[in-house]
Design a protein around this motif. Structure first.
Motif, PDB file in Angstrom:
ATOM      1  N   UNK A 153     -29.799 -17.277  17.571  1.00 31.50           N
ATOM      2  CA  UNK A 153     -30.561 -18.523  17.419  1.00 31.50           C
ATOM      3  C   UNK A 153     -29.780 -19.551  16.599  1.00 31.50           C
ATOM      4  N   UNK A 154     -29.056 -19.077  15.579  1.00 35.06           N
ATOM      5  CA  UNK A 154     -28.252 -19.981  14.752  1.00 35.06           C
ATOM      6  C   UNK A 154     -27.131 -20.601  15.570  1.00 35.06           C
ATOM      7  N   UNK A 155     -26.490 -19.771  16.381  1.00 36.68           N
ATOM      8  CA  UNK A 155     -25.407 -20.270  17.236  1.00 36.68           C
ATOM      9  C   UNK A 155     -25.945 -21.301  18.227  1.00 36.68           C
ATOM     10  N   UNK A 156     -27.129 -21.030  18.750  1.00 36.31           N
ATOM     11  CA  UNK A 156     -27.765 -21.963  19.681  1.00 36.31           C
ATOM     12  C   UNK A 156     -28.066 -23.294  19.000  1.00 36.31           C
ATOM     13  N   UNK A 157     -28.583 -23.206  17.769  1.00 32.39           N
ATOM     14  CA  UNK A 157     -28.931 -24.398  16.993  1.00 32.39           C
ATOM     15  C   UNK A 157     -27.690 -25.199  16.647  1.00 32.39           C
ATOM     16  N   UNK A 158     -26.618 -24.496  16.234  1.00 33.91           N
ATOM     17  CA  UNK A 158     -25.381 -25.178  15.839  1.00 33.91           C
ATOM     18  C   UNK A 158     -24.657 -25.814  17.023  1.00 33.91           C
ATOM     19  N   UNK A 159     -24.950 -25.307  18.230  1.00 33.02           N
ATOM     20  CA  UNK A 159     -24.316 -25.880  19.426  1.00 33.02           C
ATOM     21  C   UNK A 159     -24.959 -27.205  19.825  1.00 33.02           C
ATOM     22  N   UNK A 160     -26.063 -27.546  19.147  1.00 30.40           N
ATOM     23  CA  UNK A 160     -26.737 -28.810  19.432  1.00 30.40           C
ATOM     24  C   UNK A 160     -27.986 -28.667  20.270  1.00 30.40           C
ATOM     25  N   UNK A 161     -28.329 -27.437  20.649  1.00 28.46           N
ATOM     26  CA  UNK A 161     -29.541 -27.189  21.430  1.00 28.46           C
ATOM     27  C   UNK A 161     -30.731 -27.020  20.490  1.00 28.46           C
ATOM     28  N   UNK A 162     -31.747 -27.812  20.696  1.00 28.26           N
ATOM     29  CA  UNK A 162     -32.932 -27.742  19.827  1.00 28.26           C
ATOM     30  C   UNK A 162     -33.692 -26.438  20.066  1.00 28.26           C
ATOM     31  N   UNK A 163     -34.131 -25.809  18.987  1.00 31.54           N
ATOM     32  CA  UNK A 163     -34.913 -24.583  19.098  1.00 31.54           C
ATOM     33  C   UNK A 163     -36.377 -24.934  19.350  1.00 31.54           C
ATOM     34  N   UNK A 192     -15.075 -23.681   8.224  1.00 35.81           N
ATOM     35  CA  UNK A 192     -15.228 -22.676   7.167  1.00 35.81           C
ATOM     36  C   UNK A 192     -16.660 -22.684   6.630  1.00 35.81           C
ATOM     37  N   UNK A 193     -17.210 -23.888   6.463  1.00 37.98           N
ATOM     38  CA  UNK A 193     -18.587 -24.021   5.977  1.00 37.98           C
ATOM     39  C   UNK A 193     -19.572 -23.353   6.942  1.00 37.98           C
ATOM     40  N   UNK A 194     -19.347 -23.571   8.239  1.00 36.66           N
ATOM     41  CA  UNK A 194     -20.235 -22.993   9.257  1.00 36.66           C
ATOM     42  C   UNK A 194     -20.243 -21.470   9.168  1.00 36.66           C
ATOM     43  N   UNK A 195     -19.071 -20.865   9.031  1.00 36.48           N
ATOM     44  CA  UNK A 195     -18.991 -19.403   8.909  1.00 36.48           C
ATOM     45  C   UNK A 195     -19.679 -18.921   7.635  1.00 36.48           C
ATOM     46  N   UNK A 196     -19.491 -19.644   6.544  1.00 35.78           N
ATOM     47  CA  UNK A 196     -20.106 -19.249   5.274  1.00 35.78           C
ATOM     48  C   UNK A 196     -21.628 -19.283   5.372  1.00 35.78           C
ATOM     49  N   UNK A 197     -22.171 -20.299   6.015  1.00 35.00           N
ATOM     50  CA  UNK A 197     -23.630 -20.405   6.143  1.00 35.00           C
ATOM     51  C   UNK A 197     -24.197 -19.281   7.004  1.00 35.00           C
ATOM     52  N   UNK A 198     -23.458 -18.891   8.016  1.00 33.99           N
ATOM     53  CA  UNK A 198     -23.909 -17.771   8.847  1.00 33.99           C
ATOM     54  C   UNK A 198     -24.025 -16.493   8.022  1.00 33.99           C
ATOM     55  N   UNK A 199     -23.123 -16.319   7.085  1.00 34.18           N
ATOM     56  CA  UNK A 199     -23.141 -15.121   6.238  1.00 34.18           C
ATOM     57  C   UNK A 199     -24.463 -15.001   5.504  1.00 34.18           C
ATOM     58  N   UNK A 200     -24.914 -16.117   4.932  1.00 33.67           N
ATOM     59  CA  UNK A 200     -26.169 -16.100   4.190  1.00 33.67           C
ATOM     60  C   UNK A 200     -27.381 -15.898   5.069  1.00 33.67           C
ATOM     61  N   UNK A 244      -7.575 -21.817  16.507  1.00 32.60           N
ATOM     62  CA  UNK A 244      -7.865 -22.085  17.917  1.00 32.60           C
ATOM     63  C   UNK A 244      -9.320 -22.352  18.231  1.00 32.60           C
ATOM     64  N   UNK A 245     -10.010 -23.071  17.376  1.00 30.20           N
ATOM     65  CA  UNK A 245     -11.414 -23.403  17.598  1.00 30.20           C
ATOM     66  C   UNK A 245     -11.620 -24.918  17.520  1.00 30.20           C
ATOM     67  N   UNK A 246     -12.736 -25.364  18.074  1.00 29.94           N
ATOM     68  CA  UNK A 246     -13.082 -26.788  18.014  1.00 29.94           C
ATOM     69  C   UNK A 246     -14.321 -26.954  17.141  1.00 29.94           C
ATOM     70  N   UNK A 247     -14.271 -27.922  16.244  1.00 25.51           N
ATOM     71  CA  UNK A 247     -15.413 -28.166  15.358  1.00 25.51           C
ATOM     72  C   UNK A 247     -15.958 -29.563  15.615  1.00 25.51           C
ATOM     73  N   UNK A 248     -17.299 -29.660  15.662  1.00 24.26           N
ATOM     74  CA  UNK A 248     -17.928 -30.967  15.891  1.00 24.26           C
ATOM     75  C   UNK A 248     -17.951 -31.792  14.611  1.00 24.26           C
ATOM     76  N   UNK A 249     -17.768 -33.095  14.782  1.00 22.60           N
ATOM     77  CA  UNK A 249     -17.861 -34.008  13.636  1.00 22.60           C
ATOM     78  C   UNK A 249     -19.336 -34.318  13.415  1.00 22.60           C
ATOM     79  N   UNK A 250     -19.829 -34.107  12.206  1.00 25.54           N
ATOM     80  CA  UNK A 250     -21.254 -34.378  11.931  1.00 25.54           C
ATOM     81  C   UNK A 250     -21.606 -35.823  12.213  1.00 25.54           C
ATOM     82  N   UNK A 251     -22.822 -36.050  12.712  1.00 28.32           N
ATOM     83  CA  UNK A 251     -23.274 -37.410  12.988  1.00 28.32           C
ATOM     84  C   UNK A 251     -23.719 -38.089  11.697  1.00 28.32           C
ATOM     85  N   UNK A 252     -23.403 -39.369  11.579  1.00 27.59           N
ATOM     86  CA  UNK A 252     -23.789 -40.135  10.379  1.00 27.59           C
ATOM     87  C   UNK A 252     -25.285 -40.467  10.431  1.00 27.59           C
TER      88      UNK A 252
END
Length: 456
Positions: free
Chosen positions: A197-207, A397-405, A448-456
């Protein structure tokens, strides 16, 4: 046969059938009144008709016992401490009647652990009788013995009984193994859903609202199990320290050195408590390897090779162990260990691969996410091509850290601190504003990964 006699028999049968029919109608009417009141939580009005149905026609419907449970739970919550024991005894009687009349619709693990918990909470019976209820639930229906609180109480009672000389130390160790296995199984099941569910949410798909509720509920359950695991380990305390384990197992070794299950349990526990420097640990591993070369023996031999700084030999044993291992949480432990070796050698790409394998087998292994986050962050300068892309690495790195918690509540504080640290090093809002055309950043080298730029 006398006609008058036949008429009397027929009349009796009709009257009997009419009586049974009338009783069934009366039960249905009374039950309907009771259930309607109970549905709207008007338990005061529901109590008299509900108990009438329970007494006179207990097999009428399972709903009698379901509403009865809710009624008594409501009374229990409002009761004073002096009143609770009596209500608790009423609850126990109700549960036992449900099992008597609706055995196929009553979960033994759930019911007996409920009885054990309310006996414990209200000091009903002895510790032995309280423990007996939990033990029946655990041994007969472990699948439905899933409440974190009840699992802890069950183990707590056994340790207390052992300290009073009423249970053996080995009993405590055996149940500890079972409890940890149960907890980790529940954790992995819930953490897998959270990760998806977290991966789905982070991909931009609304839960959906249902998914959000599920994410929140499972997070709370994981948090409770994390506390229980800590409580179980704390309760075990010094009982499982080397000073107790070594003499206990040394005394049993000659008698049990051909008992494979005992050898496995003893070597596993000594490893867990870091009693690996004692000669007994070597004897246990060697015996186990002779009796049945397995994933566990290969793993322990890998540990011993690492101690001797024979890294290539250790990796050979670890990979062999991972191939042979069938239990997900143990396979994850092996892959994590290989990841640690690779990370120490600076082979971050290989390390991440093994950390991911560990997570695939144990989704609640949040430490693996933290390790990946740390490697990603430390590679910012090497894997970015300009200032913006180098700093963008910290978003990943932040995204991976948040998943840990999220998958391991015990890491929540450390994971949040790490995530905040990485976020502080990532591009600021001003940086994002000044680079309007950039919506994502492809990170090179081993990442070798792509990270999205947060929206302002």
């Amino acid at each position: 046969m006398n006609t008058k006699f036949l008429y009397t028999i027929a009349a009796g049968l009709v009257l009997g059938a009419t009586s049974v029919s009338a009783q069934a109608t009366d039960c249905a009417t009374t039950a309907s009144i009771a259930y309607e009141h109970a549905k709207v939580k008007n338990y005061e009005a529901a109590e008299e008709p509900l108990w009438k149905v329970r007494k006179e026609c207990p097999t009428h419907s399972l709903a009698t016992f379901q509403f009865g449970k809710k009624l008594l739970e409501s009374k229990y919550k409002k009761a004073t401490d002096a009143e609770k024991a009596a209500i608790a005894n009423d609850m126990i009687a109700l549960w036992k009647e449900r099992l008597q009349y609706f055995p196929a619709k009553t979960k033994v693990g759930d019911m007996h652990s409920d009885i054990g918990q309310i006996m414990y909470d209200n000091k009903i019976g002895t510790k032995q009788s309280q423990f007996a209820e939990f033990h029946k639930a655990w041994t007969e229906d472990k699948e439905n013995f899933s409440s974190p609180k009840k699992v802890y109480t069950y183990f707590y009672l056994l340790v207390d009984l052992q300290s009073e000389g009423k249970k053996d130390l080995q009993d405590v160790f055996d149940l500890y193994d079972d409890v940890i296995e149960k907890i980790e199984g529940e954790e992995s099941q819930k953490a897998k859903i959270i990760a998806e569910l977290t991966e789905k949410e982070e991909s931009g798909t609304a839960l959906s609202s249902k998914e959000k509720k599920r994410l929140n509920t499972y997070g709370k359950i994981l948090n409770n199990y994390s506390k229980v695991k800590g409580g179980v380990n704390q309760k075990l305390g010094e009982l499982a320290d080397c000073k107790n384990l070594i003499p206990l197992y040394n005394g049993q070794f000659e008698e049990k050195k051909t008992n494979l299950e005992w050898i496995k349990s003893a070597s596993r526990r000594m490893y867990a408590k870091e009693c690996t420097d004692d000669p007994l640990f070597f004897k246990l591993v060697e015996s186990q390897h002779k009796l049945e070369p397995s994933a566990k023996t290969a793993y322990y031999l890998g540990i011993l090779a690492l101690k001797d700084k024979k890294t290539s030999v250790a990796l050979k044993y670890f990979n062999q162990s991972a191939e042979l291992e069938t239990k997900g949480s143990d396979k994850a432990k092996v892959y994590f260990r290989i990841g640690e070796v690779m990370k120490k050698q600076g082979s971050y790409g290989k390390a991440r691969s093994y950390y991911r394998k560990a997570l695939a087998n144990k989704p609640s292994l949040g430490t693996a996410y933290l390790r990946i986050a740390a490697m990603v962050a430390s590679s910012a300068n090497d894997c970015g091509t300009d200032v913006f892309s180098k700093r963008a690495v910290y978003w990943l790195a932040e995204s991976y850290a948040r998943r840990a918690g999220k998958v391991d509540p015990s890491l929540k504080k450390n994971a949040a601190a790490a995530a905040a640290n990485y976020n502080a090093k990532a591009p600021s809002k001003t940086d994002i504003f000044n680079n309007p055309g950039i919506t994502s950043v492809k990170i090179g080298c081993w990442i070798g990964e792509t990270v999205k730029v947060p929206k302002l």
